[in-house]
Design a protein around this motif. Structure first.
Motif, mmCIF file in Angstrom:
data_model
loop_
_atom_site.group_PDB
_atom_site.id
_atom_site.type_symbol
_atom_site.label_atom_id
_atom_site.label_comp_id
_atom_site.label_asym_id
_atom_site.label_seq_id
_atom_site.Cartn_x
_atom_site.Cartn_y
_atom_site.Cartn_z
ATOM 1 N N LYS A 116 46.099 29.687 38.754
ATOM 2 C CA LYS A 116 46.679 30.969 39.173
ATOM 3 C C LYS A 116 45.604 32.052 39.193
ATOM 4 N N ILE A 117 44.783 32.086 38.159
ATOM 5 C CA ILE A 117 43.704 33.088 38.105
ATOM 6 C C ILE A 117 42.695 32.837 39.220
ATOM 7 N N LEU A 118 42.372 31.578 39.464
ATOM 8 C CA LEU A 118 41.456 31.252 40.567
ATOM 9 C C LEU A 118 41.999 31.737 41.903
ATOM 10 N N SER A 119 43.287 31.543 42.095
ATOM 11 C CA SER A 119 43.869 31.953 43.378
ATOM 12 C C SER A 119 43.914 33.477 43.521
ATOM 13 N N ASN A 120 43.911 34.191 42.401
ATOM 14 C CA ASN A 120 43.933 35.652 42.448
ATOM 15 C C ASN A 120 42.538 36.270 42.608
ATOM 16 N N ASN A 162 33.430 36.172 34.644
ATOM 17 C CA ASN A 162 33.906 37.210 33.715
ATOM 18 C C ASN A 162 35.412 37.375 33.789
ATOM 19 N N ILE A 163 35.967 37.328 34.988
ATOM 20 C CA ILE A 163 37.430 37.449 35.136
ATOM 21 C C ILE A 163 38.122 36.265 34.460
ATOM 22 N N LEU A 164 37.607 35.052 34.698
ATOM 23 C CA LEU A 164 38.213 33.867 34.079
ATOM 24 C C LEU A 164 38.092 33.935 32.561
#
Length: 174
Positions: A116-120, A162-164
């Motif tokens: 989900k985070i990757l897709s965002n 960093n986001i991940l």
């Protein structure tokens, strides 16, 4: 030339004469009886090796019978072996693991959250990150593929990382 019954198979000339006389017949016998999948030529060679190993025990009159019997038995042993191999392939090994259901559930949830985070992520970040970490491409290769500088690629990967790291607990990449 008439053959003497007292000829010794262990003599090279006699053995060669036996080979030249019977090798093709033994091969054809095995080939017609069992087909080519079990390598009849190899079994013929092995039968002649056994004849040579036992040349002192076998008389010239029994050589042909010995060759056919040994070659046939070798072929039967090969077929039995192939049956065992096939039976072994049919048996599926049991799938055991020592992971608890809780761990498996956590793993699935973590993967779901990761995807989900990757897709965002922004497309540029995601593409650069996946090319680097999943496909193992070097930053220079990614820069060439995307038509940007290497510094831009490094920034995109760094920002995606960093986001991940911020969104996922315990996220680390080697």
């Amino acid at each position: 030339m008439p053959k003497k019954l007292s000829e010794n198979i262990c003599e090279a000339a006699t053995f060669e004469r036996i080979y030249n006389k019977h090798a093709d017949d033994v091969h054809d016998f095995l080939y017609y009886k069992y087909g080519a999948q079990f390598n009849p030529r190899d079994k013929v060679q092995d039968a002649f090796i056994k004849l040579w190993d036992n040349c002192k025990k076998i008389t010239l009159t029994k050589a042909k019978s010995f060759l056919f019997t040994v070659a046939n038995n070798m072929m039967l042993n090969e077929i039995k072996h192939q049956k065992v191999v096939l039976q072994h392939r049919k048996i599926n090994p049991k799938n055991h693991n020592n992971e608890t259901p809780e761990f498996i559930l956590e793993q699935e949830q973590y993967l779901e959250k990761y995807n989900k985070i990757l897709s965002n992520l922004k497309e540029e970040q995601r593409v650069a990150f996946l090319l680097s970490k999943v496909e193992g491409k070097k930053h220079s290769e990614i820069a060439e593929l995307l038509g940007v500088t290497q510094k831009v690629v490094e920034y995109r990967i760094y920002s995606a990382f960093n986001i991940l790291k911020k969104e996922l607990e315990g996220f680390k990449i080697k």
